[in-house]
Design an enzyme around this catalytic site. Structure first.
Site, short mmCIF file in Angstrom:
data_model
loop_
_atom_site.label_atom_id
_atom_site.label_comp_id
_atom_site.label_asym_id
_atom_site.label_seq_id
_atom_site.Cartn_x
_atom_site.Cartn_y
_atom_site.Cartn_z
N CYS A 93 0.85 -1.18 0.00
CA CYS A 93 0.00 0.00 0.00
C CYS A 93 0.89 1.24 0.00
O CYS A 93 2.09 1.17 0.34
CB CYS A 93 -0.89 0.02 1.23
SG CYS A 93 -2.16 -1.27 1.24
N GLU A 138 0.70 3.99 1.96
CA GLU A 138 1.02 4.56 3.26
C GLU A 138 2.30 4.00 3.87
O GLU A 138 3.14 4.79 4.34
CB GLU A 138 -0.16 4.38 4.25
CG GLU A 138 -1.41 5.12 3.86
CD GLU A 138 -2.38 4.27 3.05
OE1 GLU A 138 -3.59 4.58 3.09
OE2 GLU A 138 -1.95 3.31 2.38
N CYS A 175 -6.51 1.15 4.64
CA CYS A 175 -7.08 -0.19 4.84
C CYS A 175 -6.76 -0.64 6.28
O CYS A 175 -6.01 0.03 7.00
CB CYS A 175 -6.50 -1.16 3.82
SG CYS A 175 -4.75 -1.53 4.05
N CYS A 219 -3.01 -0.99 7.17
CA CYS A 219 -2.37 0.34 7.20
C CYS A 219 -2.81 1.13 8.43
O CYS A 219 -2.02 1.87 9.01
CB CYS A 219 -2.65 1.11 5.92
SG CYS A 219 -1.71 0.48 4.51
#
Length: 144
Positions: free
Chosen positions: A63, A65, A106, A109
């Site tokens: 992801c 982040e 998500c 994260c």
């Protein structure tokens, strides 16, 4: 979740991440690579970018982040220097969105952001408006 309006610094971070997203998205690679971009602003105002990294093996995908957090850490910042994070998604043809939009982190994260700084400010969409909450507020039943 208790949220507040975006500050001018938050708006600037969001604008920066939208530009990163538009510059890095690759609609032809992996059916849409780097469709999510994230930015982490540190307490001295530095901004670190990250983009989602798809991979043929799902576990290897990343992801945006954690990529942004890792960039800040790699540059010498500590976990408690991470002040604000936002992620945006590019409007792919099979998405319902018509423009770049803020997306909430998500579950994994959320956990990572709270691990690095429970009080990190996270920009999220709330009832059609971008608002700011804290990382720990995104995990209301976290017990550890």
């Amino acid at each position: 979740m208790d949220t507040s309006p975006l500050t001018p610094d938050d708006e600037a971070l969001l604008e920066h991440v939208v530009e990163t997203n538009e510059r890095t998205v690759d609609e032809e690679f992996f059916d849409g690579a780097h469709i999510v971009a994230a930015g982490v602003r540190t307490n001295d105002g530095s901004v670190y970018d990250g983009v989602s990294l798809p991979a043929s093996i799902g576990r290897a995908s990343m992801c945006a982040e954690p990529v942004a957090v890792g960039s800040a850490i790699a540059d010498g910042y500590r976990h408690d220097d991470l002040e604000t994070c936002v992620a945006v998604a590019y409007p792919m043809a099979d998405h319902d969105a018509t423009g770049v939009r803020v997306v909430p982190p998500c579950g994994p994260c959320r956990e990572l952001l709270a691990d690095y700084n429970e009080e990190m400010r996270i920009i999220v969409p709330v009832d059609g408006e971008n608002r700011v909450g804290t990382a720990i507020d995104l995990l209301p039943t976290r017990t550890w």
